[in-house]
Design a protein around this motif. Structure first.
Motif, mmCIF file in Angstrom:
data_model
loop_
_atom_site.group_PDB
_atom_site.id
_atom_site.type_symbol
_atom_site.label_atom_id
_atom_site.label_comp_id
_atom_site.label_asym_id
_atom_site.label_seq_id
_atom_site.Cartn_x
_atom_site.Cartn_y
_atom_site.Cartn_z
ATOM 1 N N GLY A 60 0.810 -1.212 0.000
ATOM 2 C CA GLY A 60 0.000 0.000 0.000
ATOM 3 C C GLY A 60 0.840 1.257 0.000
ATOM 4 O O GLY A 60 0.523 2.236 -0.689
ATOM 5 N N ALA A 61 1.944 1.241 0.766
ATOM 6 C CA ALA A 61 2.828 2.407 0.816
ATOM 7 C C ALA A 61 3.459 2.669 -0.537
ATOM 8 O O ALA A 61 3.528 3.814 -1.004
ATOM 9 N N SER A 62 3.934 1.603 -1.193
ATOM 10 C CA SER A 62 4.554 1.750 -2.508
ATOM 11 C C SER A 62 3.567 2.328 -3.520
ATOM 12 O O SER A 62 3.901 3.234 -4.299
ATOM 13 N N MET A 63 2.330 1.835 -3.498
ATOM 14 C CA MET A 63 1.311 2.341 -4.421
ATOM 15 C C MET A 63 0.990 3.808 -4.132
ATOM 16 O O MET A 63 0.836 4.620 -5.051
ATOM 17 N N ALA A 64 0.907 4.167 -2.842
ATOM 18 C CA ALA A 64 0.598 5.541 -2.475
ATOM 19 C C ALA A 64 1.733 6.489 -2.871
ATOM 20 O O ALA A 64 1.481 7.604 -3.345
ATOM 21 N N ILE A 65 2.966 6.052 -2.697
ATOM 22 C CA ILE A 65 4.113 6.880 -3.104
ATOM 23 C C ILE A 65 4.071 7.133 -4.604
ATOM 24 O O ILE A 65 4.245 8.264 -5.071
ATOM 25 N N PHE A 112 13.719 -4.809 2.018
ATOM 26 C CA PHE A 112 14.654 -4.634 0.900
ATOM 27 C C PHE A 112 13.895 -4.542 -0.428
ATOM 28 O O PHE A 112 14.193 -3.692 -1.272
ATOM 29 N N ARG A 113 12.924 -5.447 -0.613
ATOM 30 C CA ARG A 113 12.148 -5.430 -1.860
ATOM 31 C C ARG A 113 11.373 -4.126 -1.996
ATOM 32 O O ARG A 113 11.269 -3.557 -3.092
ATOM 33 N N TYR A 114 10.807 -3.666 -0.904
ATOM 34 C CA TYR A 114 10.052 -2.407 -0.909
ATOM 35 C C TYR A 114 10.946 -1.233 -1.308
ATOM 36 O O TYR A 114 10.596 -0.449 -2.207
ATOM 37 N N ALA A 115 12.094 -1.105 -0.656
ATOM 38 C CA ALA A 115 13.001 0.005 -0.972
ATOM 39 C C ALA A 115 13.464 -0.078 -2.422
ATOM 40 O O ALA A 115 13.525 0.943 -3.129
ATOM 41 N N HIS A 116 13.783 -1.276 -2.868
ATOM 42 C CA HIS A 116 14.238 -1.470 -4.250
ATOM 43 C C HIS A 116 13.140 -1.078 -5.238
ATOM 44 O O HIS A 116 13.395 -0.392 -6.235
ATOM 45 N N GLN A 117 11.906 -1.487 -4.942
ATOM 46 C CA GLN A 117 10.779 -1.167 -5.819
ATOM 47 C C GLN A 117 10.555 0.338 -5.899
ATOM 48 O O GLN A 117 10.338 0.891 -6.978
ATOM 49 N N VAL A 118 10.590 1.014 -4.755
ATOM 50 C CA VAL A 118 10.367 2.460 -4.735
ATOM 51 C C VAL A 118 11.459 3.175 -5.522
ATOM 52 O O VAL A 118 11.187 4.098 -6.303
ATOM 53 N N LEU A 119 12.704 2.747 -5.347
ATOM 54 C CA LEU A 119 13.811 3.394 -6.048
ATOM 55 C C LEU A 119 13.745 3.159 -7.553
ATOM 56 O O LEU A 119 14.140 4.028 -8.338
#
Length: 221
Positions: free
Chosen positions: A109-114, A149-156
């Motif tokens: 949800g955070a990744s989608m919102a960002i 790690f996956r979350y940070a990588h996805q956002v970047l």
């Protein structure tokens, strides 16, 4: 004596064009907290915008602090993604630039919102969009490291942030192995420590910056 620098003197456009994704690390939240916003203040131009992500402080608190410490950013070019358990904003409101996520551990949800926040800024004509996340350590304490790690990588990798991406981490509550793995996701590391009533920083893996620890001339409290 350690030479004192302002971030504007060392983080030039040439440096930041090569090192846009920065991990900011220090031994505690109190040590690190002011530094990412000071880096953002050194980099931001009046036409820029930013997405702010909070996992701990109230969204309004973060907005007010960034508004005070990064004067180049106008309020209508700032969006906030509130991942705290208790929200002062209860739903997505693109007009007001607010998005809420149920908890810090809802990383999907955070990744989608960002992404939605950054896309909303793009549609509003903001070409250079920065990203400031309040802490990765909060997430590492709340969920398994591999997911973080996956979350940070996805956002970047999403490409929504066309300016700086700043991710603080606190080494007193972060496993050393996890920290070493995090470092490899970023193209620069800014270490922070307290010395003699002030702060010193060291730029790791970055070209065109002073070597070793340098004292911050900014009055960073």
């Amino acid at each position: 004596m350690t030479q004192a620098y302002r971030f504007e003197e060392v983080l030039t456009d040439a440096v930041l064009s090569r090192h846009r994704d920065l991990l900011v690390a220090g031994p505690s939240r109190e040590t690190v907290r002011p530094v990412p916003t000071r880096i953002l203040a050194a980099a931001a131009d009046p036409a820029d915008g930013a997405a702010l992500v909070t996992t701990r402080d109230a969204a309004r608190t973060l907005l007010d602090r960034v508004g005070m410490e990064v004067p180049a950013l106008e309020r209508d070019r700032i969006g906030v993604v509130d991942c705290t358990p208790t929200h002062d904003v209860v739903r997505a409101n693109p007009r007001e630039r607010h998005w809420s996520v149920p908890s810090p551990t809802d990383l999907t949800g955070a990744s989608m919102a960002i992404n939605e926040c950054l896309e909303t800024l793009r549609e509003a004509g903001v070409a250079r969009r920065h990203l400031l996340v309040d802490s990765l350590s909060t997430l590492l304490l709340s969920t398994d490291a591999e997911t973080v790690f996956r979350y940070a990588h996805q956002v970047l990798l999403s490409g929504g942030a066309t300016g700086l991406s700043l991710f603080p981490v606190y080494t007193n509550v972060t496993d050393g192995t996890d920290f070493e793995r995090l470092k490899h996701l970023f193209d620069g590391l800014v270490r922070v420590r307290r010395r003699d009533g002030g702060r010193e920083v060291r730029f790791v893996g970055m070209e065109g910056v002073p070597a070793g620890w340098v004292r911050l001339a900014d009055a960073v409290e």
